[in-house]
Motif scaffolding. Structure first.
Motif, PDB file in Angstrom:
ATOM      1  N   ALA A  45       0.837  -1.204   0.000  1.00  0.00           N
ATOM      2  CA  ALA A  45       0.000   0.000   0.000  1.00  0.00           C
ATOM      3  C   ALA A  45       0.870   1.252   0.000  1.00  0.00           C
ATOM      4  O   ALA A  45       0.573   2.235  -0.683  1.00  0.00           O
TER       5      ALA A  45
ATOM      6  N   GLU B 115       2.192   1.799  -3.452  1.00  0.00           N
ATOM      7  CA  GLU B 115       1.191   2.244  -4.418  1.00  0.00           C
ATOM      8  C   GLU B 115       0.798   3.704  -4.214  1.00  0.00           C
ATOM      9  O   GLU B 115       0.483   4.402  -5.168  1.00  0.00           O
ATOM     10  N   ARG B 116       0.791   4.157  -2.952  1.00  0.00           N
ATOM     11  CA  ARG B 116       0.346   5.532  -2.718  1.00  0.00           C
ATOM     12  C   ARG B 116       1.527   6.490  -2.547  1.00  0.00           C
ATOM     13  O   ARG B 116       1.330   7.655  -2.217  1.00  0.00           O
TER      14      ARG B 116
ATOM     15  N   GLU C 291      -5.248  -2.518  -0.909  1.00  0.00           N
ATOM     16  CA  GLU C 291      -6.331  -1.538  -0.914  1.00  0.00           C
ATOM     17  C   GLU C 291      -7.180  -1.620   0.352  1.00  0.00           C
ATOM     18  O   GLU C 291      -7.789  -0.623   0.746  1.00  0.00           O
TER      19      GLU C 291
ATOM     20  N   ASP D  74      -5.147   0.286   2.875  1.00  0.00           N
ATOM     21  CA  ASP D  74      -5.279   1.687   2.478  1.00  0.00           C
ATOM     22  C   ASP D  74      -6.634   2.249   2.933  1.00  0.00           C
ATOM     23  O   ASP D  74      -6.713   3.354   3.491  1.00  0.00           O
TER      24      ASP D  74
ATOM     25  N   VAL E 155     -14.866  -1.674   1.323  1.00  0.00           N
ATOM     26  CA  VAL E 155     -13.575  -2.151   0.822  1.00  0.00           C
ATOM     27  C   VAL E 155     -12.857  -2.962   1.892  1.00  0.00           C
ATOM     28  O   VAL E 155     -12.332  -4.051   1.623  1.00  0.00           O
TER      29      VAL E 155
END
Length: 312
Positions: free
Chosen positions: A106, A109-110, A170, A173, A285
């Motif tokens: 995570a 990715e961010r 995700e 996240d 999510v």
């Protein structure tokens, strides 16, 4: 080969693949003591010692420390007891490793800063109870002491974040975002205003609870208007607004008049904070639930169309 055969440390090393140094250390520790000594003083071991050595190696490869190995060998605890306890410990370690992997993915990715990475790790490693407590505290703070919509509050209390043992990046996240959202003073104030509005409505006699049917009616009629490209302030939008205000009047047992439209506009504006929808999106999510499509465009259109007619 008979039971009287004795082996040197070198013989044991060749038979087991262990190093002489390791065998000597376990021997000096009393875990695999020598059976006898040669005339020259060298340690000798029988078949029983060889079997004991194999068991020690197996237990060590499974991750047991020497103190526990000694307890097993001395029959202070049984192998099944040790195996069960160690399996439980490994489950915890595996869960932590999976969580760390998800956090790192995570972060990658961010494009997180070191401070964000630290926060993500701290939030992600909270226990299930700690995660529930954080959300429960948020609900208590925003709805506490008010006679708000009971069905809505029950729905919030029953929907807790359940981060799986092997979360996707995700999901980690989303959990971090949800935790930050619930600690945002501005969002808390907005939810408190929503709770106060619900309490005021209940004090005025409203006991209608949740209104899934009204939501579906708005989604259906406004969705068709959006698909048709009808602007909220246009003449064509009037029929949509009229049909929906009639539904609200029927549900709340009110007259379908200008007062109802002002009341409905206030209601939609109170509930229209996009962060409220994001709260449920993030929760979906995290828990692996189907993420519902956003209703923001639909209710945004309805609010704008209603406002256009309220000022006419």
């Amino acid at each position: 080969m008979d039971g009287d055969t004795l082996f040197t440390i070198g013989d044991l090393a060749r038979r087991t693949g262990l190093t002489v140094k390791t065998i000597r250390f376990w021997s000096d520790s009393g875990i695999v003591p020598p059976t006898d000594r040669s005339p020259a003083g060298y340690r000798l071991y029988d078949l029983g010692a060889l079997a004991r050595l194999d068991l020690v190696r197996t237990l060590r490869e499974l991750g047991l420390d020497l103190a526990v190995v000694r307890q097993v060998l001395d029959r202070e605890v049984s192998v099944p007891e040790v195996a069960a306890a160690h399996a439980d410990a490994l489950e915890v370690q595996i869960r932590i490793l999976r969580l760390r992997r998800a956090v790192l993915r995570a972060v990658a990715e961010r494009d997180s800063t070191p401070e964000e990475m630290d926060l993500m790790h701290k939030l992600a490693k909270l226990s299930d109870d700690e995660r529930r407590r954080l959300i429960t505290d948020f609900i208590d703070d925003t709805f506490g002491g008010l006679d708000a919509n009971a069905e809505f509050v029950d729905m919030m209390r029953s929907a807790m974040p359940e981060l799986p043992d092997d979360p996707e990046p995700e999901q980690v996240d989303a959990w971090v975002d949800l935790a930050e959202l619930t600690q945002d003073p501005d969002f808390r104030a907005a939810v408190r205003r929503m709770a106060e509005y619900q309490a005021a409505e209940r004090a005025g006699g409203d006991r209608t609870g949740l209104h899934h049917d009204l939501t579906e009616a708005v989604r259906d009629r406004v969705g068709r208007a959006l698909d048709a490209g009808i602007a909220p302030a246009s003449a064509e939008a009037a029929a949509v607004v009229d049909a929906l205000t009639a539904r609200y009047a029927q549900t709340f047992d009110r007259a379908d008049d200008a007062e109802l439209r002002h009341w409905l506009l206030a209601r939609l504006e109170i509930a229209g904070d996009p962060r409220a929808e994001r709260y449920w999106h993030l929760l979906s999510v995290i828990n692996g639930w189907p993420v519902p499509p956003s209703l923001a465009p639909v209710f945004g259109w309805f609010t704008e169309a209603l406002r256009a007619r309220s000022v006419q």
